[in-house]
Design an enzyme around this catalytic site. Structure first.
Site, PDB file in Angstrom:
ATOM      1  N   HIS A 165      15.273  40.449   5.479  1.00 31.23           N
ATOM      2  CA  HIS A 165      14.628  41.773   5.469  1.00 31.23           C
ATOM      3  C   HIS A 165      15.531  42.796   4.775  1.00 31.23           C
ATOM      4  CE1 HIS A 165      12.622  40.428   9.476  1.00 31.23           C
ATOM      5  NE2 HIS A 165      11.690  40.375   8.544  1.00 31.23           N
ATOM      6  N   LYS A 204       1.956  38.629  21.150  1.00 30.45           N
ATOM      7  CA  LYS A 204       2.738  37.826  22.089  1.00 30.45           C
ATOM      8  C   LYS A 204       3.956  38.656  22.491  1.00 30.45           C
ATOM      9  CE  LYS A 204       3.118  34.354  19.340  1.00 30.45           C
ATOM     10  NZ  LYS A 204       3.670  33.153  18.757  1.00 30.45           N
ATOM     11  N   ARG A 251       8.544  34.894   0.469  1.00 31.31           N
ATOM     12  CA  ARG A 251       9.545  33.820   0.501  1.00 31.31           C
ATOM     13  C   ARG A 251       9.099  32.573  -0.220  1.00 31.31           C
ATOM     14  NH1 ARG A 251       9.806  34.528   6.751  1.00 31.31           N
ATOM     15  NH2 ARG A 251       7.765  35.234   6.109  1.00 31.31           N
ATOM     16  N   SER A 309      12.347  35.807  11.280  1.00 31.44           N
ATOM     17  CA  SER A 309      12.808  36.252  12.602  1.00 31.44           C
ATOM     18  C   SER A 309      12.569  35.166  13.642  1.00 31.44           C
ATOM     19  CB  SER A 309      12.072  37.522  13.030  1.00 31.44           C
ATOM     20  OG  SER A 309      12.359  38.577  12.152  1.00 31.44           O
TER      21      SER A 309
HETATM   22  P1  ADP Z   1       5.322  40.326   9.933  1.00 28.71           P
HETATM   23  O1  ADP Z   1       5.100  40.041  11.370  1.00 28.71           O
HETATM   24  O2  ADP Z   1       4.584  41.501   9.393  1.00 28.71           O
HETATM   25  O3  ADP Z   1       5.264  39.115   9.004  1.00 28.71           O
HETATM   26  P2  ADP Z   1       8.171  40.166   9.645  1.00 28.71           P
HETATM   27  O4  ADP Z   1       9.175  41.008  10.342  1.00 28.71           O
HETATM   28  O5  ADP Z   1       8.158  38.706   9.979  1.00 28.71           O
HETATM   29  O6  ADP Z   1       6.804  40.855   9.934  1.00 28.71           O
HETATM   30  O7  ADP Z   1       8.320  40.315   8.076  1.00 28.71           O
HETATM   31  C1  ADP Z   1       8.141  41.538   7.426  1.00 28.71           C
HETATM   32  C2  ADP Z   1       8.112  41.306   5.925  1.00 28.71           C
HETATM   33  O8  ADP Z   1       9.378  40.781   5.512  1.00 28.71           O
HETATM   34  C3  ADP Z   1       7.077  40.306   5.449  1.00 28.71           C
HETATM   35  O9  ADP Z   1       6.596  40.730   4.187  1.00 28.71           O
HETATM   36  C4  ADP Z   1       7.848  39.020   5.302  1.00 28.71           C
HETATM   37  O10 ADP Z   1       7.272  38.163   4.328  1.00 28.71           O
HETATM   38  C5  ADP Z   1       9.201  39.553   4.842  1.00 28.71           C
HETATM   39  N1  ADP Z   1      10.289  38.647   5.198  1.00 28.71           N
HETATM   40  C6  ADP Z   1      10.506  38.070   6.394  1.00 28.71           C
HETATM   41  N2  ADP Z   1      11.608  37.289   6.363  1.00 28.71           N
HETATM   42  C7  ADP Z   1      12.088  37.366   5.090  1.00 28.71           C
HETATM   43  C8  ADP Z   1      13.191  36.757   4.393  1.00 28.71           C
HETATM   44  N3  ADP Z   1      13.984  35.874   5.008  1.00 28.71           N
HETATM   45  N4  ADP Z   1      13.363  37.076   3.090  1.00 28.71           N
HETATM   46  C9  ADP Z   1      12.525  37.940   2.480  1.00 28.71           C
HETATM   47  N5  ADP Z   1      11.470  38.529   3.065  1.00 28.71           N
HETATM   48  C10 ADP Z   1      11.238  38.253   4.346  1.00 28.71           C
END
Ligand code: ADP
Length: 162
Positions: free
Chosen positions: A17, A42, A91, A129
């Site tokens: 992120h 959840k 990703r 995450s």
């Molecule tokens: P959501 O629940 O909206 O998917 P996340 O916190 O999982 O929220 O992810 C937010 C954004 O960051 C999404 O666009 C996701 O694709 C991107 N993202 C998550 N992990 C990574 C990573 N390791 N590298 C690049 N982008 C990421």
């Protein structure tokens, strides 16, 4: 003044992120990392206040990055903030399909807000995450995936649950 809203669960914020936010902050004047406080979801590992605190500390050296939370439609939130852009990280191919569908819907609802995707750096493509949470739950080292204060907070959380 170009403002990008970077929405997500950020439960917790990872190095992936932060890479997206850092790179975006070289393109846009302000990047708002916005924790979506989902009305139905959840049970998260961290509540919204905790996720914001972890984000605040993680972005302390990024002057163009702000953190916030919201619980309305993302495009509505973007409009309220005067943002022209919703930013997402991509990703892999499996990210494409849901992101594409969401972008089409958002575009229909709010044609004035552009959806911009940044491709993940190869160092960060393999995790999310939820990977961080699963590894920590099983006692694996997560220090290579998240900032050190996040690793401490995640490990403390699972320590409390054990
Ligand atoms: P959501 O629940 O909206 O998917 P996340 O916190 O999982 O929220 O992810 C937010 C954004 O960051 C999404 O666009 C996701 O694709 C991107 N993202 C998550 N992990 C990574 C990573 N390791 N590298 C690049 N982008 C990421």
């Amino acid at each position: 003044m170009t403002i990008a809203v970077y929405p997500g669960s950020f439960d917790p914020v990872t190095n992936g992120h932060l890479d997206i936010a850092t790179r975006a902050s070289r393109i846009f004047d302000t990047v708002i990392m916005a924790v979506f406080d989902k009305p139905v979801s959840k049970k998260p590992l961290f509540n919204v206040a905790e996720r914001l605190e972890l984000l605040r500390e993680a972005t302390i050296d990024l002057p163009h990055v702000q953190v916030d939370s919201y619980s309305i439609l993302t495009v509505e939130y973007a409009r309220q903030k005067g943002a022209q852009v919703i930013l997402r990280g991509m990703r892999s191919q499996s990210d494409f399909e849901p992101e594409f569908r969401m972008a089409q819907i958002n575009r229909t609802i709010a044609p004035d807000v552009e959806i911009v995707m940044l491709m993940s750096d190869h160092a960060y493509t393999s995790f999310s995450s939820s990977t961080v949470r699963e590894l920590a739950l099983l006692g694996a080292d997560i220090s290579w995936l998240v900032p050190s204060h996040v690793a401490v907070a995640v490990e403390r959380m699972y320590g409390q649950r054990a």
